[in-house]
Design a protein around this motif. Structure first.
Motif, short mmCIF file in Angstrom:
data_model
loop_
_atom_site.label_atom_id
_atom_site.label_comp_id
_atom_site.label_asym_id
_atom_site.label_seq_id
_atom_site.Cartn_x
_atom_site.Cartn_y
_atom_site.Cartn_z
N TYR A 181 45.56 47.08 47.77
CA TYR A 181 44.18 47.52 47.94
C TYR A 181 43.17 46.42 47.58
O TYR A 181 43.44 45.52 46.79
CB TYR A 181 43.89 48.82 47.19
N LYS A 182 41.98 46.55 48.20
CA LYS A 182 40.90 45.59 47.97
C LYS A 182 40.25 45.84 46.62
O LYS A 182 40.12 46.98 46.17
CB LYS A 182 39.84 45.72 49.08
N ILE A 183 39.83 44.75 45.97
CA ILE A 183 39.13 44.83 44.68
C ILE A 183 37.82 44.07 44.79
O ILE A 183 37.69 43.11 45.56
CB ILE A 183 39.99 44.29 43.53
N PRO A 184 36.79 44.49 44.02
CA PRO A 184 35.46 43.88 44.16
C PRO A 184 35.40 42.42 43.69
O PRO A 184 34.68 41.62 44.25
CB PRO A 184 34.56 44.77 43.29
N GLY A 185 36.13 42.08 42.63
CA GLY A 185 36.06 40.73 42.07
C GLY A 185 37.45 40.18 41.82
O GLY A 185 38.33 40.26 42.67
N ASN A 186 37.65 39.65 40.62
CA ASN A 186 38.95 39.13 40.23
C ASN A 186 39.76 40.19 39.53
O ASN A 186 39.22 41.09 38.88
CB ASN A 186 38.79 37.91 39.33
N ALA A 187 41.08 40.06 39.63
CA ALA A 187 41.96 41.04 39.01
C ALA A 187 41.82 41.01 37.49
O ALA A 187 41.74 42.06 36.85
CB ALA A 187 43.41 40.76 39.41
N VAL A 238 44.04 45.00 35.94
CA VAL A 238 44.18 45.88 37.11
C VAL A 238 42.95 46.79 37.22
O VAL A 238 42.88 47.84 36.58
CB VAL A 238 45.46 46.72 37.03
N PRO A 239 41.95 46.39 38.02
CA PRO A 239 40.82 47.29 38.28
C PRO A 239 41.20 48.35 39.31
O PRO A 239 42.21 48.22 40.01
CB PRO A 239 39.76 46.34 38.85
N LEU A 240 40.39 49.39 39.39
CA LEU A 240 40.56 50.36 40.47
C LEU A 240 40.12 49.73 41.79
O LEU A 240 39.52 48.66 41.81
CB LEU A 240 39.76 51.63 40.18
N SER A 241 40.40 50.39 42.88
CA SER A 241 40.08 49.84 44.20
C SER A 241 38.58 49.81 44.42
O SER A 241 37.81 50.53 43.79
CB SER A 241 40.76 50.67 45.29
N GLY A 242 38.16 48.94 45.36
CA GLY A 242 36.75 48.81 45.69
C GLY A 242 36.29 49.89 46.66
O GLY A 242 36.90 50.96 46.77
N ARG A 243 35.24 49.60 47.39
CA ARG A 243 34.64 50.58 48.30
C ARG A 243 35.68 51.04 49.34
O ARG A 243 36.39 50.23 49.94
CB ARG A 243 33.45 49.95 49.02
#
Length: 685
Positions: free
Chosen positions: A226-232, A670-675
């Motif tokens: 999945y896409k993320i807004p910035g860096n992991a 590990v961020p959540l997914s972006g838009r």
């Protein structure tokens, strides 16, 4: 194995013997199947109806759940919140967060309690996976084929096991029919998500032939990284960006059931299979192949003999395996669990004004975590666990005051493999609760409950001793751990009628011998201290703890025709007595949602604000930043050739925020997914 076959045979014989109890002919009470049939034939405008909480011993309406504060997700609300995992689906419910170990594995956390303190049920029986063992292990049940998902927090949750010390989640898919339908009914849904290329299709069918009811359901889901807004990794520009590596998922499930249905009740069988293949988004880039077969038997006899309303018997057998594999596909560790559970319930007719249910629950499981190459117990030895429990819950009205009381006694045994050299452990558990609801004026209620709950340490908490590749931890159990004892008090005030409704909860949990994982530096794969080692040493430890918090919700015309609005907030704080904060505690959150529904059109928008979480345990090093999550939904329903068709669009994280959950052990990397924009169509007939 002999004991297992003997118990299985005895259970089946007992269930079949119950056919001999004749019951007076009576109208079959409405169930979720009947509600689904009515909805399929209704106009596009919704008809609001009470939702029955099936995991409650009295199967009362959601609004009646004062002594066991509950939330039931069903219908459009469930479909709009559906995620890739159970934790993601429930993560914005009042008092609920998620472990968020990537897209493939996320377990619900209730009021700051996680893992074995939150029991996961499927149709009222334990799921019996190994998701309590570690955050990288997925919950082996599927929300896409669920009719409703129930959250229970409070005394009645204790009736389902000592593992429900923090609450329980019950996924209801009605695989064993309880009602004969006049014609074939069903639902089919397909959806596509932009953030991960999600392709998801699910279906369910229900019908009958003579006295036989049948059900079939299935799901297919495939997602890319999945896409993320910035860096992991927070603050690390050299870490992955664009997409989160190794966050893919691929899952399929298929289940079906048949039952014989008559005026006296029903007896039915179901079987299901689940395959789940998903990545672990850590530097090792390992992945998990999960497979589960499950078989259930369900019997209900109405008025089996004088003085009793019903007899229920359930039996479930689960064969679960998952293999943790390295990036190149080499198997590392094989986790297996085979479990047999039975549950017997008798509900008596009112006696001196008291209505009650009592019964017996048994479980036998064989759990192991074996090195794939060596065939030996590199993490946890093969361990046989058995439990036997008796329970009772009673309620009575004293004028405007409803009083409830419950009791559960349980014996738990842990028997590690004789060759391990580890000691057997036996635990005697006693849990009880009492509470009252005062309806001081129509539509308003004031409730107070007090409960004592005990939990036995799990196999991994007692006997772990080895490297766990997927979590990059070297886990060390403590064979001398004592049982947890929780004293919980809760005050509830709510308004349940009219266009404006609201509720508020205050709670406190004081837990003696609270079990938690305490980290202690880096080690190599043998457990030896190494500043550059790939594993973090984690000891299972105990200490007294206190968790307290509050929840509030107010709504106007929520889910009704026309405009609606809902505001909500929750907060909790957990501390180890004289040792600082508990680890992985949820952030304080508040939010507001607006909705509109008129004829075939429905839509809404919700904004959730989570505050910075800087209440760290002594061994935690980083704060979790605040975030704002904006979601929206829009749907249009029409009839095409007599079939109800709903076109829908869901937008999640519209602000493309870098969202990290304080309850995740991977929050720093590990961020959540972006838009994400999800487009789909759903048909029902």
């Amino acid at each position: 194995m002999f004991y297992q076959r003997q118990l299985l045979a005895g259970a089946v014989v007992s269930a079949l013997a119950s056919w001999s109890f004749s019951a007076h002919a009576q109208t079959t009470p409405p169930t979720s199947e009947a509600s689904s049939e009515a909805s399929a034939n209704a106009a596009a405008a919704p008809v609001l109806r009470p939702i029955v909480v099936t995991a409650n011993p009295f199967e009362s309406e959601e609004n009646a759940q004062i002594l066991t504060p509950a939330k039931v997700l069903a219908g459009d609300e469930l479909r709009n919140k559906l995620g890739n995992s159970l934790g993601e689906t429930l993560s914005q419910e009042l008092g609920v967060s998620a472990s968020a170990f990537g897209a493939g594995a996320s377990r619900p956390i209730i009021r700051g309690m996680e893992g074995p303190r939150v029991m996961i049920l499927q149709n009222g029986m334990p799921v019996s996976d190994v998701s309590t063992v570690s955050n990288d292990h997925a919950v082996a049940t599927e929300g896409a084929t669920a009719r409703q998902i129930e959250i229970l927090r409070g005394p009645a949750a204790l009736l389902y096991g000592s593992g429900a010390i923090g609450g329980l989640v019950n996924v209801v898919n009605d695989r064993i029919p309880t009602l004969l339908l006049p014609r074939l009914t069903g639902e089919v849904e397909g959806r596509y998500g932009t953030v991960d290329g999600q392709k998801n299709g699910s279906f369910s069918l229900d019908g009958s032939a003579g006295q036989i009811g049948y059900h079939l359901d299935g799901n297919y889901r495939d997602t890319d990284n999945y896409k993320i807004p910035g860096n992991a990794r927070q603050g690390d520009a050299s870490s992955a960006s664009g997409r989160l590596p190794n966050s893919f998922t691929h899952e399929t499930s298929l289940g079906g059931g048949v039952s014989y249905i008559a005026d006296w009740g029903h007896i039915g069988l179901s079987a299901s299979t689940l395959d789940d293949h998903y990545g672990i988004p850590t530097d090792e880039k390992s992945f998990i192949d999960l497979h589960q077969n499950r078989y259930d038997l369900d019997t209900l006899v109405r008025e089996p003999f004088a003085g009793f309303e019903s007899f229920k018997f359930k039996l479930g057998y689960t064969d679960y395996t998952h293999i943790e594999k390295q990036q190149d596909g080499t198997p590392s560790t094989v986790f297996a669990n085979r479990a047999l559970q039975t549950r017997w319930e008798l509900t008596h007719k009112p006696l001196a004004g008291w209505r009650g249910t009592f019964g017996v629950q048994t479980e036998q499981s064989n759990y192991s975590a074996i090195g794939a190459a060596s065939g030996t117990a590199e993490l946890t030895p093969p361990t046989r666990s058995t439990s036997f429990a008796g329970f009772l819950v009673e309620e009575r009205n004293f004028g405007p005051v409803l009083v409830s009381a419950g009791l559960r006694g349980e014996s738990v045994q842990r028997r590690p493999d004789a060759g391990s050299g580890l000691a057997d452990r036996d635990f005697s558990l006693l849990s009880w609760s009492t509470g009252a609801l005062w309806a001081f004026t129509p539509g308003y209620g004031l409730g107070l409950t007090y409960s004592l709950a005990q939990r036995a340490p799990t196999v991994e908490e007692l006997y772990s001793n080895g490297a766990h590749e997927s979590t990059s931890t070297f886990d060390i159990g403590d064979g001398k751990l004592q049982k947890e004892t929780s004293h919980n008090i809760e005050l509830t005030l709510q308004k349940t009628e009219g266009l404006v409704r609201w509720k508020g909860n205050l709670f406190q949990n004081k837990v003696k011998n609270y079990i938690y994982g305490r980290t202690n530096g880096k080690v190599d794969d043998s457990g030896a201290a190494d500043p550059d080692g790939e594993f973090t040493q984690r000891f299972w430890s105990q200490g007294d703890a206190t968790i307290h918090g509050a929840e509030a919700e107010v709504s106007y015309n929520w889910n009704g025709e026309g405009y609606s609005v809902r505001g909500f907030a929750d907060t909790s704080r957990g501390k180890l007595d004289n040792q600082g904060n508990l680890p992985l505690q949820p952030a304080t959150r508040y939010g507001v949602g607006f909705g509109y529904r008129q004829g075939p059109v429905a839509g809404g928008v919700q904004v959730l604000r989570a505050m910075k979480q800087d209440r760290l345990a002594s061994f935690e090093t980083t704060e979790t930043p605040s975030y704002t999550q904006l979601d929206a939904n829009l749907s249009y329903t029409q009839k095409l050739n007599g079939v109800k068709v709903t076109w829908f669009a869901l937008a999640r994280n519209l602000l493309n925020q870098d969202i990290r959950l304080s309850t995740s052990v991977l929050k720093d990397s590990v961020p959540l997914s972006g838009r994400n924009l999800i487009l789909g169509v759903r048909t029902s007939f």
